[in-house]
Design a protein around this motif. Structure first.
Motif, mmCIF file in Angstrom:
data_model
loop_
_atom_site.group_PDB
_atom_site.id
_atom_site.type_symbol
_atom_site.label_atom_id
_atom_site.label_comp_id
_atom_site.label_asym_id
_atom_site.label_seq_id
_atom_site.Cartn_x
_atom_site.Cartn_y
_atom_site.Cartn_z
ATOM 1 N N UNK A 115 0.737 -0.831 -0.164
ATOM 2 C CA UNK A 115 0.057 -0.208 -0.134
ATOM 3 C C UNK A 115 0.525 1.120 0.139
ATOM 4 N N UNK A 116 2.132 0.894 0.646
ATOM 5 C CA UNK A 116 3.210 2.291 0.664
ATOM 6 C C UNK A 116 3.469 3.065 -0.701
ATOM 7 N N UNK A 117 3.893 1.834 -1.758
ATOM 8 C CA UNK A 117 4.711 1.974 -2.760
ATOM 9 C C UNK A 117 3.056 2.309 -3.783
ATOM 10 N N UNK A 118 1.727 1.773 -3.884
ATOM 11 C CA UNK A 118 0.915 3.400 -4.132
ATOM 12 C C UNK A 118 0.611 4.548 -3.722
ATOM 13 N N UNK A 119 1.382 4.769 -3.080
ATOM 14 C CA UNK A 119 0.887 6.088 -2.156
ATOM 15 C C UNK A 119 1.905 6.875 -2.586
ATOM 16 N N UNK A 145 -11.959 8.877 1.012
ATOM 17 C CA UNK A 145 -11.896 10.794 1.462
ATOM 18 C C UNK A 145 -12.748 11.674 -0.065
ATOM 19 N N UNK A 146 -12.668 13.103 -0.063
ATOM 20 C CA UNK A 146 -13.461 13.794 -0.789
ATOM 21 C C UNK A 146 -11.969 13.973 -1.750
ATOM 22 N N UNK A 147 -12.467 14.176 -2.793
ATOM 23 C CA UNK A 147 -11.141 14.232 -3.822
ATOM 24 C C UNK A 147 -11.142 15.600 -4.008
ATOM 25 N N UNK A 148 -8.975 15.730 -4.308
ATOM 26 C CA UNK A 148 -7.951 16.335 -3.753
ATOM 27 C C UNK A 148 -8.440 17.313 -4.963
ATOM 28 N N UNK A 149 -8.820 16.883 -6.556
ATOM 29 C CA UNK A 149 -8.568 17.721 -7.751
ATOM 30 C C UNK A 149 -9.715 18.369 -8.775
ATOM 31 N N UNK A 150 -9.894 19.367 -8.690
ATOM 32 C CA UNK A 150 -10.696 19.923 -9.841
ATOM 33 C C UNK A 150 -11.569 18.613 -10.562
ATOM 34 N N UNK A 151 -10.303 17.875 -11.398
ATOM 35 C CA UNK A 151 -11.240 16.575 -12.458
ATOM 36 C C UNK A 151 -11.705 15.233 -11.842
ATOM 37 N N UNK A 152 -11.680 15.747 -10.119
ATOM 38 C CA UNK A 152 -12.035 13.856 -9.875
ATOM 39 C C UNK A 152 -11.341 12.768 -9.876
ATOM 40 N N UNK A 153 -9.995 13.228 -9.887
ATOM 41 C CA UNK A 153 -8.851 11.695 -10.367
ATOM 42 C C UNK A 153 -8.249 11.293 -9.063
ATOM 43 N N UNK A 154 -8.444 12.206 -8.136
ATOM 44 C CA UNK A 154 -7.814 11.782 -7.371
ATOM 45 C C UNK A 154 -8.230 12.100 -6.214
ATOM 46 N N UNK A 155 -8.132 11.326 -4.371
ATOM 47 C CA UNK A 155 -8.286 11.589 -3.659
ATOM 48 C C UNK A 155 -7.246 11.463 -2.429
ATOM 49 N N UNK A 156 -8.219 12.509 -1.923
ATOM 50 C CA UNK A 156 -7.453 12.562 0.034
ATOM 51 C C UNK A 156 -6.737 10.785 0.773
ATOM 52 N N UNK A 157 -5.860 11.124 1.606
ATOM 53 C CA UNK A 157 -5.383 10.426 1.542
ATOM 54 C C UNK A 157 -6.111 9.588 3.506
ATOM 55 N N UNK A 178 -5.445 -1.689 4.806
ATOM 56 C CA UNK A 178 -3.778 -2.035 5.051
ATOM 57 C C UNK A 178 -3.291 -0.573 5.149
ATOM 58 N N UNK A 179 -4.037 0.365 5.474
ATOM 59 C CA UNK A 179 -2.761 1.598 5.198
ATOM 60 C C UNK A 179 -2.513 2.077 7.039
ATOM 61 N N UNK A 180 -3.130 0.605 7.598
ATOM 62 C CA UNK A 180 -2.200 0.979 9.000
ATOM 63 C C UNK A 180 -1.913 0.046 9.098
#
Length: 316
Positions: free
Chosen positions: A188-192, A277-289, A307-309
């Motif tokens: 999971x760390x590698x995907x972030x 989590x909500x989106x962090x960009x205007x295109x709504x492609x990426x979310x907050x962690x 598995x983020x913790x």
């Protein structure tokens, strides 16, 4: 008119006969009082006919008259209900203000013995969970050299706990050693990318420790203590805040606290209606962690991936 019955009684055929003696034939003497009539059953029914009153008399025209009234007697077929007295406490037990009985000395001794047995069982269960995980090799009580600080890692965790809560006695600290969880956590760390990682506290009850150590954190159990920052797993940098979710400590019992490594990543303000989590960009492609209580100085964190913790230490 009623015949005086002194001479003779004319039969329906016109023949005269002597006066009949009372009760000797089937003909009732005129003026003779009817003392009672046997109960009869109506044809095709089991309903019993009510007897006539004892003061009824036979008239000359064959009709039955009553000196008082010709109404039927109402039978009393129902048995009277027995009066039920209200429950009373024994005389030897004095009732309190609320009406409940005062416990005797034997009752108090029995309650104290049951409470002591329950507390002993609770302590035994908590210790048995830790000992079982130690025998399985998922926990380790042997200290390891800590390169980041002087001494070993278990002493460092004990010191971190005692700095914030000085009035609580720490029985022992054990390390979680689950290689399967560690490999998934690193994936999971590698995907972030290169997320921010923090060591945060997680309060839980002893019956959940085994499941967390074996399978990691599961947000399917979220919502038991509220969803202030969203439907996820909660961690905190404040030990006193996490201690509120460890359950009530029984008399003589122990509570457990988990120190976990959390991939915090990018944070934003949380809300109770968030499922992710909500989106962090205007295109709504990426979310907050992660969602937090305060973006400038966060103390409570909520993650939405299991598995983020990863649990690393258990403080008992």
């Amino acid at each position: 008119p009623v015949n005086d019955g002194l001479s003779t009684l004319q039969s329906p055929l016109g023949a005269s006969s002597k006066a009949a003696a009372p009760g000797r034939d089937c003909t009732r003497q005129v003026g003779q009082p009817v003392l009672g009539r046997p109960s009869r059953w109506s044809q095709g029914s089991r309903q019993q006919m009510h007897p006539l009153s004892q003061d009824s008399v036979c008239t000359s025209d064959g009709a039955l008259g009553s000196s008082s009234s010709s109404r039927r007697l109402s039978p009393s077929t129902r048995r009277p209900r027995r009066a039920q007295s209200p429950p009373t406490w024994p005389i030897s037990m004095k009732s309190r203000v609320d009406g409940s009985p005062e416990r005797t000395s034997k009752d108090k001794v029995a309650l104290a013995a049951a409470a002591s047995l329950g507390n002993a069982a609770a302590v035994t269960d908590e210790e048995e969970v830790i000992e079982r995980l130690l025998r399985k090799g998922l926990l380790c009580s042997a200290p390891k050299a800590d390169l980041a600080a002087e001494g070993d890692d278990l002493a460092r965790v004990r010191a971190l706990f005692s700095v914030q809560l000085q009035d609580i006695n720490v029985f022992r600290v054990v390390r979680v050693e689950n290689r399967a969880l560690g490999s998934v956590y690193e994936a999971v760390r590698g995907t972030m990318g290169e997320p921010l990682e923090m060591n945060l506290w997680h309060g839980t009850t002893p019956d959940c420790v085994q499941n967390i150590v074996q399978n990691g954190f599961n947000r399917a159990y979220s919502g038991r203590h509220g969803t202030r920052l969203g439907l996820g797993t909660y961690f905190s940098a404040d030990i006193a805040y996490s201690l509120r979710f460890c359950g009530r400590r029984p008399r003589g019992g122990r509570r457990v606290m988990l120190l976990a490594g959390v991939l915090v990543g990018a944070c934003t303000k949380g809300s109770p209606d968030l499922v992710e989590p909500p989106y962090c960009d205007d295109e709504q492609m990426t979310r907050f962690d992660t969602t937090v209580d305060d973006v400038t100085s966060p103390s409570t964190f909520c993650v939405f991936r299991d598995y983020q913790a990863m649990p690393r230490y258990i403080v008992e």
